[in-house]
Design a protein around this motif. Structure first.
Motif, mmCIF file in Angstrom:
data_model
loop_
_atom_site.group_PDB
_atom_site.id
_atom_site.type_symbol
_atom_site.label_atom_id
_atom_site.label_comp_id
_atom_site.label_asym_id
_atom_site.label_seq_id
_atom_site.Cartn_x
_atom_site.Cartn_y
_atom_site.Cartn_z
ATOM 1 N N VAL A 38 0.850 -1.182 0.000
ATOM 2 C CA VAL A 38 0.000 0.000 0.000
ATOM 3 C C VAL A 38 0.883 1.228 0.000
ATOM 4 O O VAL A 38 1.703 1.414 0.902
ATOM 5 C CB VAL A 38 -0.925 0.013 1.231
ATOM 6 N N ALA A 39 0.751 2.056 -0.982
ATOM 7 C CA ALA A 39 1.586 3.245 -1.091
ATOM 8 C C ALA A 39 1.075 4.338 -0.174
ATOM 9 O O ALA A 39 -0.107 4.414 0.140
ATOM 10 C CB ALA A 39 1.589 3.752 -2.530
ATOM 11 N N ALA A 40 1.964 5.224 0.244
ATOM 12 C CA ALA A 40 1.558 6.398 1.007
ATOM 13 C C ALA A 40 0.840 7.362 0.072
ATOM 14 O O ALA A 40 0.924 7.246 -1.148
ATOM 15 C CB ALA A 40 2.797 7.070 1.609
ATOM 16 N N PRO A 41 0.075 8.333 0.638
ATOM 17 C CA PRO A 41 -0.645 9.271 -0.209
ATOM 18 C C PRO A 41 0.285 9.948 -1.200
ATOM 19 O O PRO A 41 1.415 10.325 -0.876
ATOM 20 C CB PRO A 41 -1.219 10.279 0.801
ATOM 21 N N ALA A 42 -0.178 10.129 -2.422
ATOM 22 C CA ALA A 42 0.670 10.674 -3.476
ATOM 23 C C ALA A 42 1.006 12.137 -3.230
ATOM 24 O O ALA A 42 2.101 12.596 -3.512
ATOM 25 C CB ALA A 42 -0.019 10.516 -4.832
ATOM 26 N N SER A 43 0.048 12.923 -2.727
ATOM 27 C CA SER A 43 0.283 14.344 -2.504
ATOM 28 C C SER A 43 0.530 14.594 -1.026
ATOM 29 O O SER A 43 -0.065 13.946 -0.177
ATOM 30 C CB SER A 43 -0.929 15.163 -2.958
ATOM 31 N N PRO A 44 1.407 15.534 -0.675
ATOM 32 C CA PRO A 44 1.706 15.778 0.727
ATOM 33 C C PRO A 44 0.527 16.420 1.440
ATOM 34 O O PRO A 44 -0.305 17.085 0.825
ATOM 35 C CB PRO A 44 2.905 16.745 0.661
ATOM 36 N N PRO A 45 0.407 16.197 2.759
ATOM 37 C CA PRO A 45 -0.676 16.823 3.511
ATOM 38 C C PRO A 45 -0.503 18.337 3.562
ATOM 39 O O PRO A 45 0.589 18.869 3.345
ATOM 40 C CB PRO A 45 -0.531 16.198 4.902
ATOM 41 N N VAL A 46 -1.585 19.024 3.889
ATOM 42 C CA VAL A 46 -1.536 20.484 3.990
ATOM 43 C C VAL A 46 -0.619 20.908 5.120
ATOM 44 O O VAL A 46 0.108 21.886 5.023
ATOM 45 C CB VAL A 46 -2.959 21.035 4.220
ATOM 46 N N HIS A 47 -0.621 20.132 6.218
ATOM 47 C CA HIS A 47 0.188 20.489 7.375
ATOM 48 C C HIS A 47 1.633 20.092 7.152
ATOM 49 O O HIS A 47 1.938 19.171 6.415
ATOM 50 C CB HIS A 47 -0.357 19.774 8.617
ATOM 51 N N ASP A 48 2.527 20.793 7.828
ATOM 52 C CA ASP A 48 3.938 20.439 7.737
ATOM 53 C C ASP A 48 4.155 19.069 8.357
ATOM 54 O O ASP A 48 3.689 18.815 9.472
ATOM 55 C CB ASP A 48 4.794 21.475 8.474
ATOM 56 N N PRO A 49 4.885 18.192 7.676
ATOM 57 C CA PRO A 49 5.135 16.868 8.245
ATOM 58 C C PRO A 49 5.922 16.964 9.544
ATOM 59 O O PRO A 49 6.816 17.802 9.688
ATOM 60 C CB PRO A 49 5.941 16.152 7.159
ATOM 61 N N ALA A 50 5.584 16.090 10.489
ATOM 62 C CA ALA A 50 6.355 16.045 11.727
ATOM 63 C C ALA A 50 7.698 15.390 11.456
ATOM 64 O O ALA A 50 7.800 14.517 10.602
ATOM 65 C CB ALA A 50 5.593 15.240 12.786
ATOM 66 N N PRO A 51 8.748 15.808 12.138
ATOM 67 C CA PRO A 51 10.049 15.173 11.920
ATOM 68 C C PRO A 51 10.031 13.731 12.369
ATOM 69 O O PRO A 51 9.283 13.358 13.277
ATOM 70 C CB PRO A 51 10.985 16.018 12.802
ATOM 71 N N ALA A 52 10.837 12.910 11.708
ATOM 72 C CA ALA A 52 10.942 11.510 12.105
ATOM 73 C C ALA A 52 11.522 11.429 13.511
ATOM 74 O O ALA A 52 12.358 12.243 13.899
ATOM 75 C CB ALA A 52 11.835 10.753 11.125
ATOM 76 N N PRO A 53 11.059 10.461 14.319
ATOM 77 C CA PRO A 53 11.588 10.344 15.679
ATOM 78 C C PRO A 53 13.077 10.039 15.654
ATOM 79 O O PRO A 53 13.557 9.281 14.824
ATOM 80 C CB PRO A 53 10.789 9.172 16.274
ATOM 81 N N ALA A 54 13.798 10.659 16.575
ATOM 82 C CA ALA A 54 15.245 10.427 16.639
ATOM 83 C C ALA A 54 15.513 8.990 17.052
ATOM 84 O O ALA A 54 14.787 8.423 17.872
ATOM 85 C CB ALA A 54 15.872 11.387 17.650
ATOM 86 N N ALA A 82 -2.635 14.641 15.378
ATOM 87 C CA ALA A 82 -3.324 15.906 15.635
ATOM 88 C C ALA A 82 -3.231 16.860 14.458
ATOM 89 O O ALA A 82 -3.972 17.853 14.405
ATOM 90 C CB ALA A 82 -2.748 16.567 16.895
ATOM 91 N N GLN A 83 -2.354 16.589 13.503
ATOM 92 C CA GLN A 83 -2.257 17.439 12.325
ATOM 93 C C GLN A 83 -3.476 17.306 11.430
ATOM 94 O O GLN A 83 -3.654 18.100 10.517
ATOM 95 C CB GLN A 83 -0.987 17.079 11.532
ATOM 96 N N GLY A 84 -4.305 16.322 11.701
ATOM 97 C CA GLY A 84 -5.553 16.208 10.968
ATOM 98 C C GLY A 84 -5.529 15.116 9.920
ATOM 99 O O GLY A 84 -4.486 14.677 9.466
ATOM 100 N N ALA A 85 -6.741 14.665 9.552
ATOM 101 C CA ALA A 85 -6.917 13.648 8.518
ATOM 102 C C ALA A 85 -8.372 13.684 8.083
ATOM 103 O O ALA A 85 -9.256 14.129 8.834
ATOM 104 C CB ALA A 85 -6.556 12.266 9.051
ATOM 105 N N ASP A 86 -8.638 13.219 6.856
ATOM 106 C CA ASP A 86 -10.003 13.204 6.353
ATOM 107 C C ASP A 86 -10.636 11.825 6.504
ATOM 108 O O ASP A 86 -11.479 11.416 5.713
ATOM 109 C CB ASP A 86 -10.033 13.645 4.882
ATOM 110 N N PHE A 87 -10.220 11.091 7.558
ATOM 111 C CA PHE A 87 -10.749 9.764 7.852
ATOM 112 C C PHE A 87 -10.659 9.562 9.361
ATOM 113 O O PHE A 87 -9.916 10.274 10.058
ATOM 114 C CB PHE A 87 -9.941 8.685 7.120
ATOM 115 N N PRO A 88 -11.383 8.605 9.913
ATOM 116 C CA PRO A 88 -11.299 8.353 11.360
ATOM 117 C C PRO A 88 -10.054 7.553 11.714
ATOM 118 O O PRO A 88 -9.697 6.601 11.011
ATOM 119 C CB PRO A 88 -12.575 7.542 11.651
ATOM 120 N N TRP A 89 -9.393 7.925 12.801
ATOM 121 C CA TRP A 89 -8.278 7.143 13.308
ATOM 122 C C TRP A 89 -8.814 5.945 14.096
ATOM 123 O O TRP A 89 -9.926 5.975 14.630
ATOM 124 C CB TRP A 89 -7.399 7.994 14.228
ATOM 125 N N TYR A 90 -8.003 4.914 14.188
ATOM 126 C CA TYR A 90 -8.348 3.747 15.002
ATOM 127 C C TYR A 90 -8.546 4.192 16.451
ATOM 128 O O TYR A 90 -7.698 4.880 17.017
ATOM 129 C CB TYR A 90 -7.221 2.719 14.901
#
Length: 312
Positions: A38-54, A82-90
């Protein structure tokens, strides 16, 4: 295979109980063929991506350190979602399972997370992948395996978290109710809260045993049948009898993907017949009169298993 139903009051209570590390005292004794990525979404989200955990500065030592890391990572995931999504989280708190593992694991398995660094593992029935992304942060190579059509948000949650964390976790849609092959051989897998959603648990457990060296499994069990099957003053407890109860479509949490609830004896017989050795085992929840249906009589078994049928 993740259920799409909202959490029940009992499950919320269990989750809250596990959070402060004071869980109920334990009792010990549909894609077919190769998985589809399953590929990740093709277009980036509107919000700035969070940095990867160190990455961890040092290898976790024992479960106390793992729990600390899990608490820190849970905050990271909360910020990502919390950055938002257009679907329900588990809706369930998957990270609470780390607290149960602290109760479950004994002996050298107390250092399980340290032993898994650099290993390839799977999170089967991963929902939004919280545990999978945690394990990646602890140094594992991780595959998420879930059934897209029945996942809470069709695996869009896992794909979006992967994108926002710049993660290398691979996401595979696999229907365990059909003939299936796993993406790889695994040193370890999480298999929590999935068994009772399977139409053919014997086949799935046997397939996993050929492809996975060790797993942690959790599932609902029951010591008694529903009350309408009890006549007179009889108290037919079947905890140690190898049985399974087949649920009706709306009998448990109104979820038609719930199928089999095993007795403790039935679960252990299933594991033995499908090529698994039980190394650690506990139960949480109702211990006196659990049944397959009632939320206030919900009992869960957690076990660490080693395959006796693994094929190199």
């Amino acid at each position: 295979m993740t259920s799409t139903r909202k959490p029940t009051t009992l499950k919320r209570r269990i989750a809250r109980a596990l959070k402060p590390l004071r869980a109920v005292p334990p009792q010990r004794p549909r894609d077919t063929g190769p998985a589809a990525v399953v590929a990740a979404p093709a277009s980036p989200p509107v919000h700035d991506p969070a940095p990867a955990p160190a990455p961890l500065e040092r290898t976790p030592s024992g479960m106390d350190e793992v729990r600390r890391q899990a608490d820190v990572f849970a905050e990271t995931l909360q910020q990502v979602k919390a950055q938002g999504a257009d679907f329900p989280w588990y809706p369930y708190q998957s990270m609470h399972n780390v607290g149960v593992l602290d109760q479950l694991l004994t002996g050298e398995r107390r250092d399980l997370f340290q032993q898994l660094r650099g290993k390839r593992i799977a999170d089967i029935g991963a929902a939004d992948g919280d545990i999978a992304f945690l394990m990646e942060s602890l140094g594992c190579r991780v595959d998420i395996i879930d059934n897209g059509p029945t996942n809470m948000n069709q695996l869009r949650g896992a794909a979006l978290v992967k994108q926002r964390l710049n993660s290398r976790v691979e996401i595979h849609s696999v229907d365990l109710d059909q003939y299936f092959t796993l993406p790889a051989k695994y040193d370890f897998a999480f298999f929590m809260g999935i068994l009772y959603h399977l139409q053919n648990p014997f086949y799935v457990m046997k397939t996993l045993a050929r492809n996975t060296r060790t797993i942690v499994l959790s599932t609902r069990i029951a010591s008694h049948p529903p009350m309408e099957y009890v006549t007179g003053d009889a108290d037919p407890g079947y905890r140690d009898v190898p049985l399974a109860y087949l649920l009706d479509a709306d009998e448990s949490n109104g979820d038609s993907t719930n199928y089999w609830t095993f007795t403790e004896g039935g679960l252990k017989r299933l594991l033995k017949r499908t090529g698994w050795e039980v190394l650690d085992y506990i139960t949480i929840g109702e211990h006196r009169r659990s049944d397959p249906r009632r939320d206030d009589r919900d009992q869960r078994a957690f076990c660490f298993l080693r395959s006796t049928a693994y094929e190199d």
